[in-house]
Design a protein around this motif. Structure first.
Motif, PDB file in Angstrom:
ATOM      1  N   ALA A 252     -15.837  28.271   0.254  1.00 24.11           N
ATOM      2  CA  ALA A 252     -17.021  28.475   1.102  1.00 24.11           C
ATOM      3  C   ALA A 252     -16.648  28.375   2.575  1.00 24.11           C
ATOM      4  N   HIS A 253     -17.542  28.822   3.430  1.00 25.09           N
ATOM      5  CA  HIS A 253     -17.305  28.770   4.876  1.00 25.09           C
ATOM      6  C   HIS A 253     -18.148  27.704   5.554  1.00 25.09           C
ATOM      7  N   ALA A 274     -12.217  20.059   2.839  1.00 23.18           N
ATOM      8  CA  ALA A 274     -11.863  21.336   2.215  1.00 23.18           C
ATOM      9  C   ALA A 274     -12.006  22.513   3.171  1.00 23.18           C
ATOM     10  N   GLY A 275     -12.168  22.254   4.468  1.00 22.31           N
ATOM     11  CA  GLY A 275     -12.150  23.309   5.462  1.00 22.31           C
ATOM     12  C   GLY A 275     -13.478  23.910   5.837  1.00 22.31           C
ATOM     13  N   CYS A 276     -14.572  23.448   5.238  1.00 24.86           N
ATOM     14  CA  CYS A 276     -15.888  23.999   5.582  1.00 24.86           C
ATOM     15  C   CYS A 276     -16.287  23.633   7.013  1.00 24.86           C
ATOM     16  N   VAL A 277     -17.087  24.489   7.616  1.00 33.36           N
ATOM     17  CA  VAL A 277     -17.794  24.133   8.838  1.00 33.36           C
ATOM     18  C   VAL A 277     -19.012  23.322   8.415  1.00 33.36           C
ATOM     19  N   GLY A 278     -19.104  22.081   8.866  1.00 39.22           N
ATOM     20  CA  GLY A 278     -20.194  21.209   8.448  1.00 39.22           C
ATOM     21  C   GLY A 278     -21.328  21.216   9.449  1.00 39.22           C
ATOM     22  N   ILE A 279     -22.524  21.551   8.979  1.00 37.71           N
ATOM     23  CA  ILE A 279     -23.703  21.576   9.841  1.00 37.71           C
ATOM     24  C   ILE A 279     -24.694  20.546   9.316  1.00 37.71           C
ATOM     25  N   ALA A 288     -24.975  11.061   8.129  1.00 41.30           N
ATOM     26  CA  ALA A 288     -24.122  12.245   8.003  1.00 41.30           C
ATOM     27  C   ALA A 288     -23.594  12.737   9.352  1.00 41.30           C
ATOM     28  N   HIS A 289     -24.415  12.620  10.399  1.00 40.55           N
ATOM     29  CA  HIS A 289     -23.989  13.117  11.704  1.00 40.55           C
ATOM     30  C   HIS A 289     -22.730  12.424  12.208  1.00 40.55           C
ATOM     31  N   GLU A 290     -22.450  11.208  11.712  1.00 43.58           N
ATOM     32  CA  GLU A 290     -21.263  10.480  12.160  1.00 43.58           C
ATOM     33  C   GLU A 290     -19.977  11.208  11.794  1.00 43.58           C
ATOM     34  N   LEU A 291     -19.995  11.974  10.705  1.00 40.57           N
ATOM     35  CA  LEU A 291     -18.796  12.669  10.262  1.00 40.57           C
ATOM     36  C   LEU A 291     -18.480  13.900  11.111  1.00 40.57           C
ATOM     37  N   VAL A 292     -19.470  14.442  11.804  1.00 38.88           N
ATOM     38  CA  VAL A 292     -19.224  15.662  12.591  1.00 38.88           C
ATOM     39  C   VAL A 292     -19.289  15.426  14.090  1.00 38.88           C
ATOM     40  N   VAL A 293     -19.563  14.185  14.521  1.00 36.62           N
ATOM     41  CA  VAL A 293     -19.786  13.945  15.940  1.00 36.62           C
ATOM     42  C   VAL A 293     -18.577  14.323  16.780  1.00 36.62           C
ATOM     43  N   ASN A 294     -17.365  14.144  16.259  1.00 37.51           N
ATOM     44  CA  ASN A 294     -16.155  14.522  16.993  1.00 37.51           C
ATOM     45  C   ASN A 294     -15.341  15.583  16.252  1.00 37.51           C
ATOM     46  N   ALA A 295     -15.948  16.216  15.272  1.00 36.38           N
ATOM     47  CA  ALA A 295     -15.237  17.212  14.475  1.00 36.38           C
ATOM     48  C   ALA A 295     -15.256  18.575  15.158  1.00 36.38           C
ATOM     49  N   GLU A 296     -14.111  19.240  15.143  1.00 29.62           N
ATOM     50  CA  GLU A 296     -14.040  20.575  15.739  1.00 29.62           C
ATOM     51  C   GLU A 296     -14.862  21.580  14.946  1.00 29.62           C
ATOM     52  N   ARG A 297     -14.885  21.410  13.629  1.00 27.60           N
ATOM     53  CA  ARG A 297     -15.597  22.357  12.770  1.00 27.60           C
ATOM     54  C   ARG A 297     -16.881  21.706  12.264  1.00 27.60           C
TER      55      ARG A 297
END
Length: 352
Positions: A252-253, A274-279, A288-297
Protein backbone atom coordinates in the motif's frame (compact mmCIF):
# COMPACT_ATOMS: atom_id res chain seq x y z
CA UNK A 1 15.96 -12.07 36.87
CA UNK A 2 12.77 -13.36 38.48
CA UNK A 3 9.88 -11.20 37.26
CA UNK A 4 6.34 -11.50 38.59
CA UNK A 5 3.66 -9.99 36.37
CA UNK A 6 0.45 -9.07 38.16
CA UNK A 7 -2.65 -8.98 35.98
CA UNK A 8 -6.00 -10.36 37.03
CA UNK A 9 -6.99 -10.40 33.36
CA UNK A 10 -4.87 -12.16 30.74
CA UNK A 11 -5.24 -12.22 26.97
CA UNK A 12 -6.45 -15.83 27.16
CA UNK A 13 -9.47 -14.61 29.13
CA UNK A 14 -9.94 -10.99 28.01
CA UNK A 15 -8.16 -9.76 24.89
CA UNK A 16 -7.51 -6.03 24.79
CA UNK A 17 -4.55 -3.71 24.35
CA UNK A 18 -3.38 -4.07 27.95
CA UNK A 19 -3.48 -7.87 28.07
CA UNK A 20 -1.87 -8.24 24.63
CA UNK A 21 0.96 -5.93 25.74
CA UNK A 22 1.45 -7.86 28.98
CA UNK A 23 1.52 -11.25 27.27
CA UNK A 24 3.94 -10.13 24.57
CA UNK A 25 6.37 -8.58 27.07
CA UNK A 26 6.20 -11.62 29.36
CA UNK A 27 6.88 -14.07 26.53
CA UNK A 28 9.76 -12.04 25.10
CA UNK A 29 11.35 -11.74 28.55
CA UNK A 30 11.02 -15.49 29.03
CA UNK A 31 12.69 -16.01 25.65
CA UNK A 32 15.63 -13.97 26.98
CA UNK A 33 16.06 -16.46 29.86
CA UNK A 34 14.27 -14.51 32.58
CA UNK A 35 12.16 -16.49 35.06
CA UNK A 36 8.70 -15.09 34.33
CA UNK A 37 5.47 -15.74 36.25
CA UNK A 38 2.06 -14.17 35.67
CA UNK A 39 -0.18 -13.96 38.74
CA UNK A 40 -3.73 -13.89 37.44
CA UNK A 41 -7.27 -15.19 37.70
CA UNK A 42 -7.32 -18.79 36.50
CA UNK A 43 -8.11 -19.18 32.80
CA UNK A 44 -7.13 -22.82 32.16
CA UNK A 45 -9.07 -26.03 32.73
CA UNK A 46 -8.36 -28.56 35.47
CA UNK A 47 -7.38 -28.42 39.13
CA UNK A 48 -3.71 -27.48 38.75
CA UNK A 49 -2.85 -24.16 40.46
CA UNK A 50 -0.35 -23.15 37.77
CA UNK A 51 -0.05 -23.58 34.01
CA UNK A 52 2.95 -23.02 31.72
CA UNK A 53 2.60 -21.62 28.21
CA UNK A 54 5.42 -20.35 25.97
CA UNK A 55 7.87 -20.60 28.89
CA UNK A 56 5.71 -18.31 31.05
CA UNK A 57 4.36 -19.74 34.31
CA UNK A 58 0.77 -18.65 34.96
CA UNK A 59 -0.18 -18.81 38.65
CA UNK A 60 -3.82 -18.73 39.76
CA UNK A 61 -4.45 -16.20 42.52
CA UNK A 62 -8.23 -16.63 42.27
CA UNK A 63 -10.48 -19.09 40.43
CA UNK A 64 -12.47 -16.30 38.77
CA UNK A 65 -11.94 -12.55 38.27
CA UNK A 66 -12.86 -10.61 41.40
CA UNK A 67 -10.91 -7.40 41.93
CA UNK A 68 -11.33 -7.31 45.72
CA UNK A 69 -10.52 -10.98 46.33
CA UNK A 70 -7.62 -10.90 43.87
CA UNK A 71 -6.02 -7.88 45.59
CA UNK A 72 -6.39 -9.43 49.06
CA UNK A 73 -4.82 -12.77 48.06
CA UNK A 74 -2.08 -11.30 45.91
CA UNK A 75 0.55 -10.59 48.63
CA UNK A 76 0.54 -14.26 49.67
CA UNK A 77 0.89 -15.42 46.05
CA UNK A 78 3.79 -13.04 45.53
CA UNK A 79 5.59 -14.48 48.55
CA UNK A 80 5.43 -17.94 47.02
CA UNK A 81 6.86 -16.68 43.71
CA UNK A 82 9.58 -14.60 45.44
CA UNK A 83 10.42 -12.24 42.53
CA UNK A 84 13.24 -9.73 42.09
CA UNK A 85 10.79 -7.22 40.62
CA UNK A 86 7.00 -6.99 40.36
CA UNK A 87 5.45 -5.80 37.08
CA UNK A 88 1.80 -4.86 37.66
CA UNK A 89 -0.70 -3.71 35.05
CA UNK A 90 -2.74 -0.70 36.10
CA UNK A 91 -6.27 -2.12 35.88
CA UNK A 92 -8.03 -3.01 38.06
CA UNK A 93 -6.08 -0.52 40.22
CA UNK A 94 -6.67 -2.53 43.40
CA UNK A 95 -4.23 -5.15 42.16
CA UNK A 96 -1.48 -2.49 42.18
CA UNK A 97 -2.25 -1.80 45.84
CA UNK A 98 -2.06 -5.54 46.55
CA UNK A 99 1.23 -5.77 44.64
CA UNK A 100 2.69 -2.92 46.71
CA UNK A 101 1.67 -4.68 49.93
CA UNK A 102 3.46 -7.83 48.82
CA UNK A 103 6.47 -5.84 47.65
CA UNK A 104 6.96 -4.24 51.06
CA UNK A 105 7.26 -7.66 52.69
CA UNK A 106 9.58 -8.98 49.96
CA UNK A 107 11.57 -5.73 49.79
CA UNK A 108 11.39 -5.54 45.99
CA UNK A 109 10.26 -2.72 43.66
CA UNK A 110 6.96 -2.46 41.81
CA UNK A 111 6.85 -1.33 38.18
CA UNK A 112 3.35 -0.35 37.03
CA UNK A 113 2.64 -0.73 33.31
CA UNK A 114 -0.14 1.77 32.53
CA UNK A 115 -2.21 1.24 29.39
CA UNK A 116 -5.70 2.62 30.04
CA UNK A 117 -8.43 2.68 32.66
CA UNK A 118 -11.30 0.23 32.32
CA UNK A 119 -14.93 0.80 33.22
CA UNK A 120 -15.29 0.76 37.00
CA UNK A 121 -11.77 2.01 37.79
CA UNK A 122 -12.36 4.93 40.14
CA UNK A 123 -10.23 8.05 39.99
CA UNK A 124 -9.22 7.65 43.64
CA UNK A 125 -8.04 4.08 43.08
CA UNK A 126 -6.13 5.17 39.97
CA UNK A 127 -4.37 7.88 42.00
CA UNK A 128 -3.32 5.31 44.59
CA UNK A 129 -2.04 3.02 41.83
CA UNK A 130 -0.01 5.78 40.15
CA UNK A 131 1.67 6.99 43.32
CA UNK A 132 4.42 5.20 45.16
CA UNK A 133 5.59 2.82 42.41
CA UNK A 134 9.33 2.85 41.75
CA UNK A 135 8.60 3.13 38.05
CA UNK A 136 5.49 3.66 35.93
CA UNK A 137 5.78 2.58 32.31
CA UNK A 138 3.47 4.05 29.66
CA UNK A 139 3.20 3.31 25.92
CA UNK A 140 3.02 6.97 24.87
CA UNK A 141 3.44 10.56 25.98
CA UNK A 142 -0.34 10.92 26.03
CA UNK A 143 -0.69 8.15 28.62
CA UNK A 144 2.27 9.56 30.53
CA UNK A 145 0.36 12.85 30.86
CA UNK A 146 -2.62 10.94 32.28
CA UNK A 147 -0.43 9.17 34.84
CA UNK A 148 1.23 12.42 35.85
CA UNK A 149 -2.25 13.89 36.44
CA UNK A 150 -2.95 10.97 38.79
CA UNK A 151 0.08 11.99 40.82
CA UNK A 152 2.99 9.90 39.58
CA UNK A 153 6.23 11.91 39.88
CA UNK A 154 7.90 12.94 36.62
CA UNK A 155 11.13 11.11 37.41
CA UNK A 156 9.29 7.82 37.97
CA UNK A 157 7.54 7.63 34.58
CA UNK A 158 9.16 6.03 31.53
CA UNK A 159 7.69 5.79 28.03
CA UNK A 160 8.21 2.31 26.56
CA UNK A 161 6.29 1.94 23.29
CA UNK A 162 4.66 -1.07 21.71
CA UNK A 163 6.94 -3.19 19.53
CA UNK A 164 6.89 -4.98 16.18
CA UNK A 165 8.88 -7.69 14.41
CA UNK A 166 11.08 -5.54 12.18
CA UNK A 167 12.74 -8.61 10.64
CA UNK A 168 9.30 -9.63 9.39
CA UNK A 169 8.88 -6.20 7.82
CA UNK A 170 12.21 -6.54 6.02
CA UNK A 171 11.64 -10.09 4.83
CA UNK A 172 7.92 -10.17 3.95
CA UNK A 173 6.75 -10.24 0.36
CA UNK A 174 4.74 -7.37 -1.13
CA UNK A 175 1.00 -7.62 -1.79
CA UNK A 176 -0.28 -4.66 -3.82
CA UNK A 177 -3.99 -5.36 -3.59
CA UNK A 178 -4.73 -1.97 -1.94
CA UNK A 179 -3.47 1.60 -2.36
CA UNK A 180 -4.95 2.93 0.89
CA UNK A 181 -5.30 1.06 4.18
CA UNK A 182 -7.13 1.26 7.48
CA UNK A 183 -6.39 -1.32 10.20
CA UNK A 184 -7.82 -1.65 13.70
CA UNK A 185 -10.25 -3.60 15.87
CA UNK A 186 -13.65 -2.40 14.70
CA UNK A 187 -15.25 -1.32 17.97
CA UNK A 188 -17.08 1.84 19.03
CA UNK A 189 -13.83 3.83 18.99
CA UNK A 190 -12.69 2.79 15.50
CA UNK A 191 -14.14 5.89 13.77
CA UNK A 192 -13.78 4.21 10.39
CA UNK A 193 -16.46 6.56 9.03
CA UNK A 194 -13.92 9.40 8.88
CA UNK A 195 -11.79 7.21 6.65
CA UNK A 196 -14.74 6.46 4.39
CA UNK A 197 -15.81 10.10 4.21
CA UNK A 198 -12.31 11.00 3.00
CA UNK A 199 -12.44 8.25 0.39
CA UNK A 200 -15.85 9.47 -0.77
CA UNK A 201 -14.27 12.87 -1.49
CA UNK A 202 -11.90 11.07 -3.88
CA UNK A 203 -14.48 9.17 -5.96
CA UNK A 204 -13.16 10.68 -9.19
CA UNK A 205 -9.66 9.33 -8.58
CA UNK A 206 -8.25 5.87 -9.22
CA UNK A 207 -7.76 4.00 -5.93
CA UNK A 208 -8.57 0.79 -4.10
CA UNK A 209 -8.77 0.57 -0.31
CA UNK A 210 -8.78 -2.19 2.29
CA UNK A 211 -9.89 -2.43 5.92
CA UNK A 212 -8.02 -4.91 8.11
CA UNK A 213 -9.74 -5.88 11.34
CA UNK A 214 -12.94 -7.26 12.77
CA UNK A 215 -15.23 -6.47 15.67
CA UNK A 216 -18.75 -5.55 16.76
CA UNK A 217 -18.92 -2.49 14.48
CA UNK A 218 -17.89 -4.24 11.27
CA UNK A 219 -21.41 -4.58 9.89
CA UNK A 220 -22.07 -0.88 10.48
CA UNK A 221 -18.79 0.00 8.78
CA UNK A 222 -19.73 -2.09 5.76
CA UNK A 223 -23.10 -0.34 5.62
CA UNK A 224 -21.44 3.08 5.79
CA UNK A 225 -19.23 2.19 2.83
CA UNK A 226 -22.33 1.07 0.91
CA UNK A 227 -24.25 4.24 1.82
CA UNK A 228 -21.37 6.34 0.48
CA UNK A 229 -21.31 4.20 -2.69
CA UNK A 230 -17.67 3.23 -2.32
CA UNK A 231 -18.18 -0.38 -1.18
CA UNK A 232 -17.11 -1.72 -4.60
CA UNK A 233 -13.67 -0.17 -4.02
CA UNK A 234 -13.18 -1.19 -0.37
CA UNK A 235 -12.26 -4.72 0.71
CA UNK A 236 -12.99 -5.83 4.28
CA UNK A 237 -10.26 -8.38 5.00
CA UNK A 238 -11.12 -9.25 8.61
CA UNK A 239 -8.60 -10.00 11.36
CA UNK A 240 -5.20 -10.97 9.97
CA UNK A 241 -1.96 -12.05 11.69
CA UNK A 242 1.18 -9.97 11.02
CA UNK A 243 2.43 -12.55 8.52
CA UNK A 244 -0.60 -11.72 6.36
CA UNK A 245 -1.15 -7.99 6.92
CA UNK A 246 2.50 -6.87 6.65
CA UNK A 247 2.72 -7.78 2.91
CA UNK A 248 -0.46 -5.77 2.31
CA UNK A 249 1.02 -2.79 4.16
CA UNK A 250 4.23 -3.07 2.13
CA UNK A 251 2.17 -2.94 -1.05
CA UNK A 252 0.00 0.00 0.00
CA UNK A 253 0.98 3.65 -0.31
CA UNK A 254 -1.11 5.33 2.40
CA UNK A 255 -2.26 4.27 5.86
CA UNK A 256 -5.06 6.30 7.47
CA UNK A 257 -5.37 6.44 11.27
CA UNK A 258 -8.68 7.87 12.49
CA UNK A 259 -9.52 5.96 15.71
CA UNK A 260 -10.92 8.07 18.55
CA UNK A 261 -9.17 6.16 21.37
CA UNK A 262 -5.66 4.74 21.04
CA UNK A 263 -3.13 4.51 23.91
CA UNK A 264 -0.66 3.39 21.26
CA UNK A 265 -1.36 3.03 17.53
CA UNK A 266 0.33 -0.31 16.90
CA UNK A 267 -1.19 -0.89 13.45
CA UNK A 268 0.01 2.56 12.37
CA UNK A 269 3.51 1.64 13.60
CA UNK A 270 3.50 -1.51 11.47
CA UNK A 271 2.37 0.50 8.44
CA UNK A 272 4.98 3.22 8.88
CA UNK A 273 7.72 0.61 9.25
CA UNK A 274 6.42 -1.03 6.05
CA UNK A 275 6.91 2.20 4.10
CA UNK A 276 3.38 3.62 4.10
CA UNK A 277 2.72 7.34 4.25
CA UNK A 278 0.90 7.66 7.58
CA UNK A 279 -1.93 10.18 7.83
CA UNK A 280 -3.37 10.67 11.31
CA UNK A 281 -6.64 12.41 12.12
CA UNK A 282 -5.98 14.09 15.46
CA UNK A 283 -8.15 12.81 18.33
CA UNK A 284 -8.01 13.98 21.95
CA UNK A 285 -7.75 10.42 23.32
CA UNK A 286 -5.38 8.99 20.74
CA UNK A 287 -1.60 9.05 20.82
CA UNK A 288 -1.27 8.18 17.11
CA UNK A 289 -0.04 11.65 16.16
CA UNK A 290 3.11 11.03 18.24
CA UNK A 291 4.34 8.50 15.68
CA UNK A 292 4.21 10.97 12.77
CA UNK A 293 5.14 14.23 14.49
CA UNK A 294 8.75 14.01 13.23
CA UNK A 295 8.25 11.45 10.47
CA UNK A 296 9.19 12.38 6.92
CA UNK A 297 6.41 10.20 5.52
CA UNK A 298 3.58 11.34 7.77
CA UNK A 299 0.98 14.05 8.30
CA UNK A 300 -1.64 15.15 10.83
CA UNK A 301 -5.14 16.32 9.92
CA UNK A 302 -8.27 17.37 11.79
CA UNK A 303 -11.09 16.45 9.40
CA UNK A 304 -12.07 13.97 6.66
CA UNK A 305 -11.63 16.73 4.06
CA UNK A 306 -8.05 17.34 5.21
CA UNK A 307 -7.50 13.59 5.22
CA UNK A 308 -8.65 13.44 1.59
CA UNK A 309 -6.30 16.29 0.69
CA UNK A 310 -3.33 14.56 2.32
CA UNK A 311 -4.13 11.26 0.57
CA UNK A 312 -3.95 13.17 -2.69
CA UNK A 313 -0.69 14.86 -1.65
CA UNK A 314 0.82 11.49 -0.73
CA UNK A 315 1.12 10.76 -4.44
CA UNK A 316 4.22 12.94 -4.29
CA UNK A 317 6.02 10.38 -2.12
CA UNK A 318 7.92 7.48 -3.63
CA UNK A 319 6.68 3.94 -3.10
CA UNK A 320 8.67 2.25 -0.31
CA UNK A 321 8.40 -1.08 1.48
CA UNK A 322 10.70 -0.60 4.51
CA UNK A 323 11.31 2.49 6.65
CA UNK A 324 14.43 2.04 8.79
CA UNK A 325 13.49 5.07 10.89
CA UNK A 326 11.25 2.69 12.87
CA UNK A 327 13.78 -0.11 13.38
CA UNK A 328 14.17 0.91 17.05
CA UNK A 329 10.62 -0.37 17.67
CA UNK A 330 11.73 -3.97 17.06
CA UNK A 331 10.74 -6.43 19.80
CA UNK A 332 14.31 -6.97 21.04
CA UNK A 333 15.08 -3.24 21.29
CA UNK A 334 11.90 -2.52 23.24
CA UNK A 335 12.38 -5.50 25.58
CA UNK A 336 15.83 -4.19 26.44
CA UNK A 337 14.16 -0.96 27.50
CA UNK A 338 11.98 -2.94 29.91
CA UNK A 339 15.07 -4.68 31.26
CA UNK A 340 16.68 -1.27 31.84
CA UNK A 341 13.59 -0.08 33.73
CA UNK A 342 13.69 -3.17 35.97
CA UNK A 343 17.43 -2.80 36.61
CA UNK A 344 17.03 0.89 37.50
CA UNK A 345 14.12 0.13 39.84
CA UNK A 346 16.00 -2.67 41.60
CA UNK A 347 19.15 -0.56 41.96
CA UNK A 348 17.28 2.45 43.27
CA UNK A 349 15.29 0.29 45.70
CA UNK A 350 18.54 -0.99 47.14
CA UNK A 351 19.47 2.48 48.36
CA UNK A 352 16.56 2.61 50.82
Amino acid sequence: MRIAFVSMYTEQRRADGATRRMRRVAEHLAARDHDVSVLCAKWWEGDVPAFEQHDVNYVAVTETPSATTFASKLPFALRRVDPDVIHATNSPPGQVTGAKAGARFLRVPVVVDWWAEREGDSRGACKRAARGAKRVVTPSQMVKTTVREYGAPEEAVRVVPESIDFDLVREADTDDRADILYSRHLDEHANVESFFLALAELRDRDWHAAVVGDGPERAEAEQTAADLRIDDRVDFLGELPPEEFVPIMKGAHVFAQTAAVEPFATDLLWALAAGCVGIVEYQAYSSAHELVVNAERGARVTSPQELADEITAAAGYSQETVNDAFASFDHDDVIRRYEDVYADAVEEYGFF
